[in-house]
Write an enzyme that holds these catalytic residues in place. Structure first.
Site, PDB file in Angstrom:
ATOM      1  N   GLY A 134      33.450  39.540  48.361  1.00 30.91           N
ATOM      2  CA  GLY A 134      34.559  38.789  48.281  1.00 30.91           C
ATOM      3  C   GLY A 134      35.819  39.650  48.198  1.00 30.91           C
ATOM      4  O   GLY A 134      35.853  40.749  47.862  1.00 30.91           O
ATOM      5  N   CYS A 135      36.993  39.077  48.946  1.00 36.74           N
ATOM      6  CA  CYS A 135      37.982  39.883  49.047  1.00 36.74           C
ATOM      7  C   CYS A 135      38.793  39.992  47.533  1.00 36.74           C
ATOM      8  O   CYS A 135      39.118  41.192  47.237  1.00 36.74           O
ATOM      9  CB  CYS A 135      39.266  39.302  49.872  1.00 36.74           C
ATOM     10  SG  CYS A 135      39.338  37.276  49.502  1.00 36.74           S
ATOM     11  N   PHE A 136      39.096  39.087  46.877  1.00 30.18           N
ATOM     12  CA  PHE A 136      39.531  39.201  45.295  1.00 30.18           C
ATOM     13  C   PHE A 136      38.540  40.106  44.640  1.00 30.18           C
ATOM     14  O   PHE A 136      38.951  41.153  43.899  1.00 30.18           O
ATOM     15  CB  PHE A 136      39.550  37.880  44.634  1.00 30.18           C
ATOM     16  CG  PHE A 136      40.908  37.367  44.897  1.00 30.18           C
ATOM     17  CD1 PHE A 136      42.080  37.858  44.708  1.00 30.18           C
ATOM     18  CD2 PHE A 136      40.712  35.768  45.026  1.00 30.18           C
ATOM     19  CE1 PHE A 136      43.325  37.330  44.870  1.00 30.18           C
ATOM     20  CE2 PHE A 136      42.164  35.129  45.285  1.00 30.18           C
ATOM     21  CZ  PHE A 136      43.217  35.765  44.891  1.00 30.18           C
ATOM     22  N   ALA A 137      37.151  39.919  44.775  1.00 27.12           N
ATOM     23  CA  ALA A 137      36.425  40.764  44.050  1.00 27.12           C
ATOM     24  C   ALA A 137      36.233  42.247  44.302  1.00 27.12           C
ATOM     25  O   ALA A 137      36.255  43.109  43.555  1.00 27.12           O
ATOM     26  CB  ALA A 137      34.895  40.445  44.435  1.00 27.12           C
TER      27      ALA A 137
END
Length: 325
Positions: A134-137
């Site tokens: 994921g992007c935040f991850a």
């Protein structure tokens, strides 16, 4: 040439994937699947691709492509693979969240590897299927993994990260409408964001005794692209020791770099870079991480994974320029 298919071609991640793949020297686009736009020229949905691509969206698939990118949104990749059969030789890269957690990585005789190159490069090289992070991850893990690797995560971790409006996807909603987003700022899914699972999983992988609480506040920013994340935790060593730890951890990373100066989003938007800045005050280590949410946080990272899987140079098709102004 590598024959590539894209499933779910009308969204933001697929659009960014197309912009990158049309200039990838080793790739030929075989098909772009979209049930809602079948028969429509791709540049009608992605107008910036006019003059770059003359393909139309299709509602049929070629089951024998070399690489298949799934851009279907979260929770929809499993059902698609259940109803559409692809060759065992086809490498699958899923940009959704269906296969990121360890318990979900085996599916229909396909074993998925978590596709964060800075963490799993060697596994990715031999993988047949990838669960793209994921992007935040991505932004958060890259900010914390060196500490976990050194066994330094002993206290509560506080994370505050802001994403642009493209992080919400292409479908319009109340919090993506211009009149709501402009000159506005808000939080959502406080302490409960879905990316926490993969973040904690990777930290535990690097530091087996990791049990510290992680408090994550995701925010919506009034800009289109990018993630600006700050993380802080108590740290016993010096600031210079921490910087050296990060430099050592990322010394072979092609896209993650450490800056001695404070950082900002324009350094990374439209690139596959992650830039990190480390500082320490009053016994607390502050890590700042910036990425483009659609490139390093999604489509660029997916291509990086493809390059690794196929034995290409990591930067192939990804030597991109940020917009400085």
């Amino acid at each position: 040439m590598i024959q590539v298919g894209i499933i779910g071609g009308s969204g933001y991640t697929a659009g960014e994937l197309l912009r990158l793949l049309v200039h990838h020297p080793e790739v030929k686009l075989d098909f772009v699947y979209s049930t809602t736009n079948a028969g429509v020229l791709i540049h009608k949905q992605h107008p910036d691709l006019i003059g770059e691509i003359d393909l139309k969206f299709t509602d049929t698939i070629n089951p024998n492509v070399d690489v298949l990118f799934l851009c279907l949104g979260h929770g929809r990749s499993r059902s698609f693979l259940e109803t559409n059969t692809f060759s065992k030789m086809t490498k699958v890269i899923d940009l959704g969240n269906d296969f990121r957690l360890n318990d979900d990585q085996e599916f229909l005789e396909r074993d998925f590897v978590y596709g964060l190159p800075e963490l799993e490069k060697e596994k990715i090289r031999s993988a047949k299927n990838i669960a793209n992070p994921g992007c935040f991850a991505t932004a958060i893990q890259l900010g914390l993994l060196p500490l976990a690797f050194a066994g330094k995560l002993k206290d509560t971790i506080h994370i505050n990260a802001t994403t642009g409006s493209t992080g919400a996807g292409v479908m319009p909603g109340g919090t993506t409408h211009f009149s709501w987003r402009d000159n506005n700022f808000s939080s959502y899914k406080v302490f409960s964001h879905q990316h926490l699972g993969e973040i904690k999983q990777s930290l535990k992988q690097e530091q087996n005794d990791f049990e510290a609480p992680v408090f994550f506040i995701p925010n919506r920013g009034n800009f289109s692209k990018g993630i600006y994340a700050t993380m802080y935790t108590k740290y016993e060593g010096s600031e210079e020791e921490a910087k050296e730890l990060y430099r050592s951890y990322y010394k072979k990373a092609e896209f993650t770099v450490i800056s001695d100066e404070e950082i900002h989003l324009k350094q990374v938007v439209n690139t596959n870079k992650c830039i990190l800045h480390i500082s320490k005050k009053n016994g607390v280590l502050l890590i700042t991480s910036v990425i483009d949410n659609l490139i390093k946080g999604a489509s660029g990272q997916a291509i990086h994974n493809m390059n690794l899987m196929l034995g290409l140079k990591e930067k192939t098709g990804l030597e991109l320029k940020a917009s400085a102004f």
